[in-house]
Design a protein around this motif. Sequence first.
Motif, PDB file in Angstrom:
ATOM      1  N   TYR A  27       0.834  -1.202   0.000  1.00  0.00           N
ATOM      2  CA  TYR A  27       0.000   0.000   0.000  1.00  0.00           C
ATOM      3  C   TYR A  27       0.868   1.251   0.000  1.00  0.00           C
ATOM      4  CZ  TYR A  27      -3.829   3.137   1.268  1.00  0.00           C
ATOM      5  OH  TYR A  27      -4.755   4.148   1.272  1.00  0.00           O
ATOM      6  N   TYR A  30       2.660   1.419  -3.631  1.00  0.00           N
ATOM      7  CA  TYR A  30       1.900   1.542  -4.872  1.00  0.00           C
ATOM      8  C   TYR A  30       0.661   2.434  -4.795  1.00  0.00           C
ATOM      9  CZ  TYR A  30       4.793  -2.310  -6.522  1.00  0.00           C
ATOM     10  OH  TYR A  30       5.860  -3.100  -6.890  1.00  0.00           O
ATOM     11  N   ASN A  31       0.130   2.667  -3.607  1.00  0.00           N
ATOM     12  CA  ASN A  31      -1.098   3.451  -3.531  1.00  0.00           C
ATOM     13  C   ASN A  31      -0.864   4.898  -3.971  1.00  0.00           C
ATOM     14  OD1 ASN A  31      -3.985   3.655  -2.572  1.00  0.00           O
ATOM     15  ND2 ASN A  31      -3.043   5.260  -1.340  1.00  0.00           N
ATOM     16  N   GLU A  32      -1.765   5.366  -4.827  1.00  0.00           N
ATOM     17  CA  GLU A  32      -1.715   6.744  -5.307  1.00  0.00           C
ATOM     18  C   GLU A  32      -3.085   7.387  -5.129  1.00  0.00           C
ATOM     19  OE1 GLU A  32      -0.343   7.207  -9.293  1.00  0.00           O
ATOM     20  OE2 GLU A  32       1.132   5.585  -9.136  1.00  0.00           O
ATOM     21  N   GLN A 190      -5.205   3.533 -15.200  1.00  0.00           N
ATOM     22  CA  GLN A 190      -5.032   3.348 -13.771  1.00  0.00           C
ATOM     23  C   GLN A 190      -6.405   3.396 -13.132  1.00  0.00           C
ATOM     24  OE1 GLN A 190      -1.594   6.402 -13.478  1.00  0.00           O
ATOM     25  NE2 GLN A 190      -1.371   5.101 -11.660  1.00  0.00           N
ATOM     26  N   TRP A 192      -9.061   3.526  -9.693  1.00  0.00           N
ATOM     27  CA  TRP A 192      -9.406   3.814  -8.308  1.00  0.00           C
ATOM     28  C   TRP A 192     -10.813   3.268  -8.125  1.00  0.00           C
ATOM     29  CZ3 TRP A 192      -6.348   6.729 -11.341  1.00  0.00           C
ATOM     30  CH2 TRP A 192      -5.113   7.129 -10.813  1.00  0.00           C
ATOM     31  N   ILE A 198      -5.956  -0.747  -3.150  1.00  0.00           N
ATOM     32  CA  ILE A 198      -4.798   0.080  -3.513  1.00  0.00           C
ATOM     33  C   ILE A 198      -5.173   0.916  -4.724  1.00  0.00           C
ATOM     34  CG2 ILE A 198      -2.397   0.073  -4.285  1.00  0.00           C
ATOM     35  CD1 ILE A 198      -1.994  -2.538  -2.802  1.00  0.00           C
ATOM     36  N   GLY A 199      -5.105   2.242  -4.574  1.00  0.00           N
ATOM     37  CA  GLY A 199      -5.491   3.132  -5.651  1.00  0.00           C
ATOM     38  C   GLY A 199      -4.388   3.316  -6.674  1.00  0.00           C
TER      39      GLY A 199
END
Length: 237
Positions: A27, A30-32, A190, A192, A198-199
Amino acid sequence: MKKFLKILLKIIGALLLIGVIGFGILYAIYNEPIPEGKSGSAADALAKKMLKAVNHEAYKNTRYLEWSFAGGAHKYKWDKENGKVEVIWDNYKVNLNLNDTSSSLVNKNGAIVTAKESRDIINTAWDYFNNDSFWLVAPFKVMDKGTERSIVTLEDGSEALLIKYAVGGTTPGDAYLWKLLPNGFPESYQMWVKIIPIGGIEASWDDWQIMETGLALPASHKMGPITLYMGDLRAYN
């Protein structure tokens, strides 16, 4: 026996702890957050450029779409003109009415299931269709009612198209950042989405095929080490 159970519980606890730590690391790496974009006429123009690249006019004029998903476990024949789709998985076949799901018909092992028993099965077919069809036709949905479009400038200076779905489908509120070729053709997005904690996870749109009616459809997608195949694609009238 008690000693064995204590050891087993310790092992399970350790594995859970490792899993939590591992997820936390993934998380953090990689989470954005969803990027900020600029809405307006330029975003709409980019969306229309994308639609032209995949031949949206041909898509609108195509009546039937056939594909499979989840390694062939889910199979579909979609009659777009009449708003009906045949959904097959395990020992079920659902003739799903997209305009009135209550009138959908369910077969289990070749026998018709009663309306009361079929409610949950119809809901499952609806969820499967919403998810699995999106992996097939998402590029054609960027101007749908309830979508919000904006342009995001990437690090390399190129423009990406951010689509937010305020309504529709099974999980309204999801957002997708499309990365496009110069001619507007989609390369990847990508995500969300509610089902992925994980965004910003990225999935490619690969192996495009031109159907007999002229529209372009993807045969596969890659997410890291995972490849999602769309089965034997057909689009016809």
